[in-house]
Every structure is written in C-alpha cells, then in structure tokens.
Design a protein around this motif. Sequence first.
Motif, PDB file in Angstrom:
ATOM      1  N   SER A 153     -17.349 -41.000  15.929  1.00 32.31           N
ATOM      2  CA  SER A 153     -17.694 -41.760  14.733  1.00 32.31           C
ATOM      3  C   SER A 153     -17.908 -43.208  15.154  1.00 32.31           C
ATOM      4  N   ARG A 154     -19.110 -43.694  15.017  1.00 35.53           N
ATOM      5  CA  ARG A 154     -19.410 -45.092  15.379  1.00 35.53           C
ATOM      6  C   ARG A 154     -18.898 -46.073  14.332  1.00 35.53           C
ATOM      7  N   LYS A 155     -18.708 -45.590  13.100  1.00 34.61           N
ATOM      8  CA  LYS A 155     -18.299 -46.480  12.014  1.00 34.61           C
ATOM      9  C   LYS A 155     -16.795 -46.725  11.983  1.00 34.61           C
ATOM     10  N   VAL A 156     -15.992 -45.694  12.293  1.00 33.52           N
ATOM     11  CA  VAL A 156     -14.539 -45.835  12.130  1.00 33.52           C
ATOM     12  C   VAL A 156     -13.747 -45.462  13.378  1.00 33.52           C
ATOM     13  N   GLY A 157     -14.410 -45.022  14.425  1.00 32.40           N
ATOM     14  CA  GLY A 157     -13.717 -44.617  15.647  1.00 32.40           C
ATOM     15  C   GLY A 157     -13.225 -43.187  15.550  1.00 32.40           C
ATOM     16  N   GLY A 158     -12.814 -42.667  16.662  1.00 35.75           N
ATOM     17  CA  GLY A 158     -12.354 -41.292  16.735  1.00 35.75           C
ATOM     18  C   GLY A 158     -13.491 -40.369  17.111  1.00 35.75           C
ATOM     19  N   ASP A 159     -13.123 -39.206  17.629  1.00 33.46           N
ATOM     20  CA  ASP A 159     -14.150 -38.235  17.962  1.00 33.46           C
ATOM     21  C   ASP A 159     -13.606 -36.831  17.807  1.00 33.46           C
ATOM     22  N   GLY A 160     -14.489 -35.893  17.862  1.00 35.90           N
ATOM     23  CA  GLY A 160     -14.142 -34.488  17.699  1.00 35.90           C
ATOM     24  C   GLY A 160     -15.383 -33.727  17.313  1.00 35.90           C
ATOM     25  N   LEU A 161     -15.216 -32.704  16.517  1.00 35.33           N
ATOM     26  CA  LEU A 161     -16.368 -31.974  16.013  1.00 35.33           C
ATOM     27  C   LEU A 161     -16.871 -32.657  14.754  1.00 35.33           C
ATOM     28  N   CYS A 162     -18.152 -32.923  14.730  1.00 36.31           N
ATOM     29  CA  CYS A 162     -18.780 -33.552  13.563  1.00 36.31           C
ATOM     30  C   CYS A 162     -19.580 -32.490  12.821  1.00 36.31           C
ATOM     31  N   TYR A 163     -19.195 -32.248  11.582  1.00 36.36           N
ATOM     32  CA  TYR A 163     -19.893 -31.306  10.716  1.00 36.36           C
ATOM     33  C   TYR A 163     -20.776 -32.111   9.774  1.00 36.36           C
ATOM     34  N   THR A 164     -22.076 -31.862   9.815  1.00 32.40           N
ATOM     35  CA  THR A 164     -22.981 -32.438   8.821  1.00 32.40           C
ATOM     36  C   THR A 164     -23.000 -31.451   7.670  1.00 32.40           C
ATOM     37  N   ILE A 165     -22.544 -31.924   6.507  1.00 38.84           N
ATOM     38  CA  ILE A 165     -22.353 -31.037   5.362  1.00 38.84           C
ATOM     39  C   ILE A 165     -23.121 -31.541   4.149  1.00 38.84           C
ATOM     40  N   ARG A 166     -23.310 -30.621   3.195  1.00 36.13           N
ATOM     41  CA  ARG A 166     -23.923 -30.990   1.924  1.00 36.13           C
ATOM     42  C   ARG A 166     -22.961 -30.620   0.806  1.00 36.13           C
ATOM     43  N   ILE A 167     -22.700 -31.601  -0.049  1.00 39.83           N
ATOM     44  CA  ILE A 167     -21.913 -31.401  -1.259  1.00 39.83           C
ATOM     45  C   ILE A 167     -22.822 -31.810  -2.408  1.00 39.83           C
ATOM     46  N   GLY A 168     -23.288 -30.842  -3.174  1.00 43.15           N
ATOM     47  CA  GLY A 168     -24.279 -31.148  -4.206  1.00 43.15           C
ATOM     48  C   GLY A 168     -25.554 -31.639  -3.543  1.00 43.15           C
ATOM     49  N   GLU A 169     -26.026 -32.798  -3.963  1.00 47.95           N
ATOM     50  CA  GLU A 169     -27.241 -33.389  -3.387  1.00 47.95           C
ATOM     51  C   GLU A 169     -26.944 -34.325  -2.220  1.00 47.95           C
ATOM     52  N   GLN A 194     -20.982 -36.572   6.646  1.00 47.05           N
ATOM     53  CA  GLN A 194     -20.348 -36.039   7.837  1.00 47.05           C
ATOM     54  C   GLN A 194     -18.848 -35.902   7.637  1.00 47.05           C
ATOM     55  N   LEU A 195     -18.332 -34.822   8.167  1.00 46.62           N
ATOM     56  CA  LEU A 195     -16.923 -34.494   8.133  1.00 46.62           C
ATOM     57  C   LEU A 195     -16.497 -34.257   9.579  1.00 46.62           C
ATOM     58  N   PHE A 196     -15.447 -34.947  10.013  1.00 43.27           N
ATOM     59  CA  PHE A 196     -15.002 -34.859  11.407  1.00 43.27           C
ATOM     60  C   PHE A 196     -13.705 -34.078  11.521  1.00 43.27           C
ATOM     61  N   TYR A 197     -13.660 -33.209  12.532  1.00 43.66           N
ATOM     62  CA  TYR A 197     -12.439 -32.476  12.857  1.00 43.66           C
ATOM     63  C   TYR A 197     -11.894 -33.071  14.144  1.00 43.66           C
ATOM     64  N   GLU A 198     -10.820 -33.822  14.009  1.00 45.25           N
ATOM     65  CA  GLU A 198     -10.144 -34.492  15.121  1.00 45.25           C
ATOM     66  C   GLU A 198      -8.802 -33.759  15.256  1.00 45.25           C
ATOM     67  N   ASP A 199      -8.822 -32.647  15.973  1.00 42.57           N
ATOM     68  CA  ASP A 199      -7.704 -31.702  16.049  1.00 42.57           C
ATOM     69  C   ASP A 199      -6.356 -32.397  16.094  1.00 42.57           C
ATOM     70  N   PRO A 200      -5.486 -32.199  15.138  1.00 40.74           N
ATOM     71  CA  PRO A 200      -5.482 -31.157  14.112  1.00 40.74           C
ATOM     72  C   PRO A 200      -5.884 -31.652  12.729  1.00 40.74           C
ATOM     73  N   ARG A 201      -6.494 -32.845  12.604  1.00 41.41           N
ATOM     74  CA  ARG A 201      -6.775 -33.408  11.268  1.00 41.41           C
ATOM     75  C   ARG A 201      -8.270 -33.563  11.033  1.00 41.41           C
ATOM     76  N   TRP A 202      -8.621 -33.673   9.749  1.00 40.07           N
ATOM     77  CA  TRP A 202      -9.990 -33.874   9.303  1.00 40.07           C
ATOM     78  C   TRP A 202     -10.116 -35.276   8.704  1.00 40.07           C
ATOM     79  N   PHE A 203     -11.271 -35.912   8.918  1.00 37.33           N
ATOM     80  CA  PHE A 203     -11.513 -37.193   8.254  1.00 37.33           C
ATOM     81  C   PHE A 203     -12.968 -37.371   7.893  1.00 37.33           C
ATOM     82  N   VAL A 204     -13.185 -38.291   6.943  1.00 34.43           N
ATOM     83  CA  VAL A 204     -14.521 -38.728   6.558  1.00 34.43           C
ATOM     84  C   VAL A 204     -14.593 -40.237   6.770  1.00 34.43           C
ATOM     85  N   GLN A 205     -15.808 -40.752   6.823  1.00 38.30           N
ATOM     86  CA  GLN A 205     -16.041 -42.190   6.932  1.00 38.30           C
ATOM     87  C   GLN A 205     -16.197 -42.727   5.518  1.00 38.30           C
ATOM     88  N   GLU A 206     -15.167 -43.405   5.027  1.00 40.90           N
ATOM     89  CA  GLU A 206     -15.173 -43.886   3.647  1.00 40.90           C
ATOM     90  C   GLU A 206     -15.732 -45.302   3.591  1.00 40.90           C
TER      91      GLU A 206
END
Length: 90
Positions: free
Chosen positions: A50-66, A70-82
């Motif tokens: 994540s260039r915006k907030v730091g951290g790395d892992g699996l980056c899931y590009t997801i769609r919620i509605g329209e 991106q949703l990141f899996y930084e084992d064992p936790r998940w985060f978003v860039q708020e």
Amino acid sequence: MKGTGSWRKRYVSVTTRVDEDGHIRPLSIQWYDGRTYAIDDVRDVRRSASRKVGGDGLCYTIRIGERVTQLFYEDPRWFVQEALSDELAC
C-alpha cells in the motif's frame, strides 16, 4: 472542494471463504461502526504494497456496489486505505 487529503490504515473484520486449495475469497467487510458491506466481485488478487498507508500483503481489488476499491490481507489481519477528511488530517 476536496483537498489532497490524507490516508490511514483502517483494520476491518472480513468474512471469507477458503476453498480446498487454500485460496481465500473475501465475502463481506464489517466497518468499525458495525455496518456490513457485501463484496459483489473480486476483480484481481496480487501481492502488493500500500503506497498510501504502508504495509504489504495480498491486495484484493474488489467491487462493492458501484465502487471499486482495494482490500489488503496482511496476515493475519485485513485493512483498507481510509481517506481522512481535510478537517481530520490537520
């Protein structure tokens, strides 16, 4: 008018499905205030930082509605860039 803004790492609860090969698919995100958002589509999965907030892992590009985000899996936790509003970023 929106300024340059700031970002923070927001850890979230994620409901997932793990298949027999160990592939993880996120199904929904629960926001810190208790609201739950169903993930309509997973468009891409790749190892990324994540260039915006730091951290790395699996980056899931997801769609919620329209909205696509991106949703990141930084084992064992998940985060978003708020995105923080200009008032909170001061």
